[in-house]
Enzyme design. Structure first.
Site, PDB file in Angstrom:
ATOM      1  N   CYS A  79       0.838  -1.205   0.000  1.00 55.41           N
ATOM      2  CA  CYS A  79       0.000   0.000   0.000  1.00 55.41           C
ATOM      3  C   CYS A  79       0.876   1.259   0.000  1.00 55.41           C
ATOM      4  CB  CYS A  79      -0.999  -0.030   1.155  1.00 55.41           C
ATOM      5  SG  CYS A  79      -2.333   1.196   0.985  1.00 55.41           S
ATOM      6  N   HIS A 183      -3.793  -4.582  -0.485  1.00 56.85           N
ATOM      7  CA  HIS A 183      -3.400  -5.223   0.773  1.00 56.85           C
ATOM      8  C   HIS A 183      -3.500  -6.738   0.660  1.00 56.85           C
ATOM      9  CE1 HIS A 183      -3.228  -1.680   3.506  1.00 56.85           C
ATOM     10  NE2 HIS A 183      -4.086  -1.169   2.638  1.00 56.85           N
ATOM     11  N   GLU A 185      -2.668  -8.864   2.809  1.00 56.29           N
ATOM     12  CA  GLU A 185      -3.088  -9.401   4.120  1.00 56.29           C
ATOM     13  C   GLU A 185      -4.588  -9.307   4.330  1.00 56.29           C
ATOM     14  OE1 GLU A 185      -2.593  -5.011   5.068  1.00 56.29           O
ATOM     15  OE2 GLU A 185      -1.752  -6.459   3.650  1.00 56.29           O
TER      16      GLU A 185
END
Length: 205
Positions: A79, A183, A185
């Protein structure tokens, strides 16, 4: 050991949790010596370009990150961690980024009824089916949260793009350096696969 570089970014623990989930050996740190000794490093990021540059400079890790990328060991920006690899951003014109790659970080234009920030799931056009995208096919959906986007000067480093009113360079890859605007994650199984691929690159060292 993968060092998750800690400068207070909001997504550090979620990145660490995702890596722990796939059985990675990690450490969250801003210690220069630990970062430089790590087998791989991740620069997460959420927030303002300028504030983050100031924080990294104050705690003395801005130069450390630049030095690490020159070691040849795997590095992943996430990001804001992607945007920081470039010289500057329209968000904070006075702030000097890491300048590892050339390109412009621009404000996503208003229009076409699109909400800013670009928040939520969007599909990728993968341009390089290797590195962190190894084994990922089709047009996978990943999770974005950002108001500024990369327009890379050298399109040869762009590994994936997406569309949100404009064409967004959503991921870059060059030698040992990888970065994603989205992202991983927060991107479900696709995101975990990307992190596993990065972990495999670290292991192959």
């Amino acid at each position: 050991m993968i060092a998750i570089i800690d400068y207070g970014a909001g997504n550090i623990q979620s990145v660490n949790k995702a890596l722990k989930y796939i059985n990675c050996d990690t450490i969250v740190t801003n210690d220069k010596n630990i970062i430089m000794k790590a087998d791989g490093a991740i620069l997460p990021g959420v927030g303002s370009f300028g504030d983050t540059v100031d924080t990294m400079t104050k705690i003395g890790i801005k130069d450390t990150i630049i030095d690490y990328t020159k070691t040849g060991k795997p590095f992943l920006g996430i990001c804001l961690g992607l945007q920081l690899l470039f010289p500057s951003s329209e968000e904070s014109p006075e702030a000097e980024g890491l300048g590892i790659f050339n390109g412009t970080i621009k404000k996503i234009p208003n229009g076409e009824g699109l909400k800013i920030p670009h928040m939520g799931w969007n599909s990728l056009n993968i341009l390089k089916n290797d590195g962190i995208f190894k084994g990922i096919s089709g047009s996978p959906y990943v999770y974005f949260v950002h108001s500024y986007y990369l327009d890379a000067s050298d399109k040869n480093i762009v590994s994936a793009q997406t569309e949100y009113g404009v064409k967004i360079d959503a991921s870059v890859a060059s030698n040992n350096i990888f970065a994603t605007q989205f992202h991983p994650e927060k991107s479900g199984e696709t995101g975990l696969k990307i992190l596993r691929n990065f972990a495999d690159i670290v292991k192959e060292g």
